[in-house]
Scaffold this motif. Structure first.
Motif, PDB file in Angstrom:
ATOM      1  N   PHE A 107      48.878  39.059  49.302  1.00  0.00           N
ATOM      2  CA  PHE A 107      50.093  38.567  48.643  1.00  0.00           C
ATOM      3  C   PHE A 107      51.251  39.535  48.864  1.00  0.00           C
ATOM      4  O   PHE A 107      51.160  40.722  48.536  1.00  0.00           O
ATOM      5  N   LEU A 109      54.719  40.412  47.405  1.00  0.00           N
ATOM      6  CA  LEU A 109      55.391  40.220  46.119  1.00  0.00           C
ATOM      7  C   LEU A 109      56.827  40.713  46.223  1.00  0.00           C
ATOM      8  O   LEU A 109      57.063  41.892  46.518  1.00  0.00           O
ATOM      9  N   VAL A 119      56.665  35.008  46.058  1.00  0.00           N
ATOM     10  CA  VAL A 119      55.365  35.463  46.553  1.00  0.00           C
ATOM     11  C   VAL A 119      55.074  34.743  47.864  1.00  0.00           C
ATOM     12  O   VAL A 119      55.276  33.531  47.962  1.00  0.00           O
ATOM     13  N   ALA A 121      51.855  33.996  49.874  1.00  0.00           N
ATOM     14  CA  ALA A 121      50.390  34.057  49.880  1.00  0.00           C
ATOM     15  C   ALA A 121      49.925  33.887  51.320  1.00  0.00           C
ATOM     16  O   ALA A 121      50.099  32.823  51.923  1.00  0.00           O
ATOM     17  N   PHE A 169      49.877  27.317  42.302  1.00  0.00           N
ATOM     18  CA  PHE A 169      49.849  28.767  42.177  1.00  0.00           C
ATOM     19  C   PHE A 169      50.398  29.187  40.815  1.00  0.00           C
ATOM     20  O   PHE A 169      51.376  28.618  40.325  1.00  0.00           O
ATOM     21  N   PHE A 171      51.118  33.087  38.687  1.00  0.00           N
ATOM     22  CA  PHE A 171      51.107  34.545  38.821  1.00  0.00           C
ATOM     23  C   PHE A 171      51.508  35.189  37.494  1.00  0.00           C
ATOM     24  O   PHE A 171      52.467  34.748  36.856  1.00  0.00           O
ATOM     25  N   LEU A 173      52.080  39.192  36.286  1.00  0.00           N
ATOM     26  CA  LEU A 173      52.069  40.626  36.587  1.00  0.00           C
ATOM     27  C   LEU A 173      52.456  41.406  35.342  1.00  0.00           C
ATOM     28  O   LEU A 173      53.483  41.123  34.723  1.00  0.00           O
ATOM     29  N   LEU A 178      46.962  42.384  36.351  1.00  0.00           N
ATOM     30  CA  LEU A 178      47.561  41.235  37.020  1.00  0.00           C
ATOM     31  C   LEU A 178      46.567  40.083  37.045  1.00  0.00           C
ATOM     32  O   LEU A 178      45.360  40.267  36.900  1.00  0.00           O
ATOM     33  N   SER A 179      47.112  38.899  37.233  1.00  0.00           N
ATOM     34  CA  SER A 179      46.291  37.692  37.299  1.00  0.00           C
ATOM     35  C   SER A 179      46.953  36.706  38.250  1.00  0.00           C
ATOM     36  O   SER A 179      48.163  36.462  38.151  1.00  0.00           O
ATOM     37  N   ILE A 180      46.171  36.185  39.177  1.00  0.00           N
ATOM     38  CA  ILE A 180      46.657  35.185  40.119  1.00  0.00           C
ATOM     39  C   ILE A 180      45.671  34.025  40.124  1.00  0.00           C
ATOM     40  O   ILE A 180      44.456  34.228  40.196  1.00  0.00           O
ATOM     41  N   THR A 194      40.530  32.433  41.227  1.00  0.00           N
ATOM     42  CA  THR A 194      41.329  33.374  40.453  1.00  0.00           C
ATOM     43  C   THR A 194      41.084  34.787  40.963  1.00  0.00           C
ATOM     44  O   THR A 194      40.024  35.103  41.510  1.00  0.00           O
ATOM     45  N   THR A 196      41.781  38.511  39.074  1.00  0.00           N
ATOM     46  CA  THR A 196      42.259  39.259  37.914  1.00  0.00           C
ATOM     47  C   THR A 196      41.832  40.711  38.074  1.00  0.00           C
ATOM     48  O   THR A 196      40.797  41.003  38.675  1.00  0.00           O
TER      49      THR A 196
END
Length: 251
Positions: A107, A109, A119, A121, A169, A171, A173, A178-180, A194, A196
């Motif tokens: 990713f 960012l 982002v 990806a 998607f 996101f 932060l 972080l979590s995507i 996911t 995380t």
């Protein structure tokens, strides 16, 4: 010297939806770097040089093993209307481990201050194909944890999934984590994935612990991909031949 290179100790989960269910969860180690500036990093981590762990520009930003790094990402953002002024660019990726690398997804960012505004990806497959998805809100307003960004699936990633439907998607932060989330929806089928993890400064001890905890790094990743593919085949999942990849690099 800016902030240190970060170590993201994380977990990835994949859940296959539809009549044939399948799921798995694995621990992963990512790094978060700011490629355009010199950052504090431990001796066992390098940029564009051999080491226990390393990130090379050729592995990112463009075609498979022919990347151009941040100039490519900057060009993608500029071509889509994001002005460079005041925007810092970061890369979240699994590093090379003893020279080997494979990233199902990395990713790029784009940050304006503390706000995530875009982002990219960057999706790669075991078939040596790559395609990227540019995610942003209208007008490049901040992406918040509640933001949902939808893109049509364009790349053949798994021989057990169609190149149909959409990706959603999300996101989130935070300074310490972080979590995507990426959800593939194809008429009630698809895969929800996911990533995380917690964020901390990258250290020699942390790198050594990661190698001991998850030996071979990215080589372990590709091995697990083939292992899960075998399990799906044994469950009776129909195999789909690889179609030609898209001719454009970014959706």
């Amino acid at each position: 010297m800016t902030n240190p290179v970060e170590h993201v100790r994380g977990q990835t989960t994949h859940v296959r939806r539809g009549a044939l269910r399948h799921s798995f969860q694995y621990g992963v180690d990512f790094v978060l770097i700011e490629p355009e500036v010199e950052q504090q990093s431990p001796r066992l981590f390098s940029r564009n040089a051999a080491n226990l762990a390393a990130v090379h520009d050729v592995d990112h930003g463009g075609g498979w093993k022919s990347g151009h790094g941040t100039p490519w990402a900057r060009a993608v953002l500029a071509d889509n209307g994001l002005e460079e002024k005041g925007v810092r660019l970061f890369l979240l990726t699994q590093p090379r481990c003893l020279g080997y690398v494979f990233n199902p997804v990395s990713f790029w960012l784009a940050m304006r201050g503390d706000d995530l505004v875009a982002v990219i990806a960057e999706v790669s497959t075991p078939f040596k194909d790559r395609h990227s998805y540019l995610c942003h809100s209208p007008g490049f307003t901040p992406i918040t944890p509640d933001t949902r960004i939808t893109k049509p699936k364009a790349l053949h990633v798994s021989p057990f999934q169609d190149v149909k439907g959409d990706y959603e998607f999300a996101f989130a932060l935070h300074p310490t984590r972080l979590s995507i989330r990426i959800r593939h929806d194809n008429d009630g089928k698809g895969v929800w994935a996911t990533l995380t993890g917690t964020r901390a400064s990258l250290t020699n001890l942390g790198l050594i612990a990661a190698v001991l905890r998850r030996p071979a790094g990215a080589m372990r990743t590709i091995s697990l991909i083939y292992w899960q593919a075998l399990k799906l085949k044994l469950k009776g999942a129909p195999y789909r031949s690889r179609p030609a990849p898209p001719t454009h690099e970014v959706t």
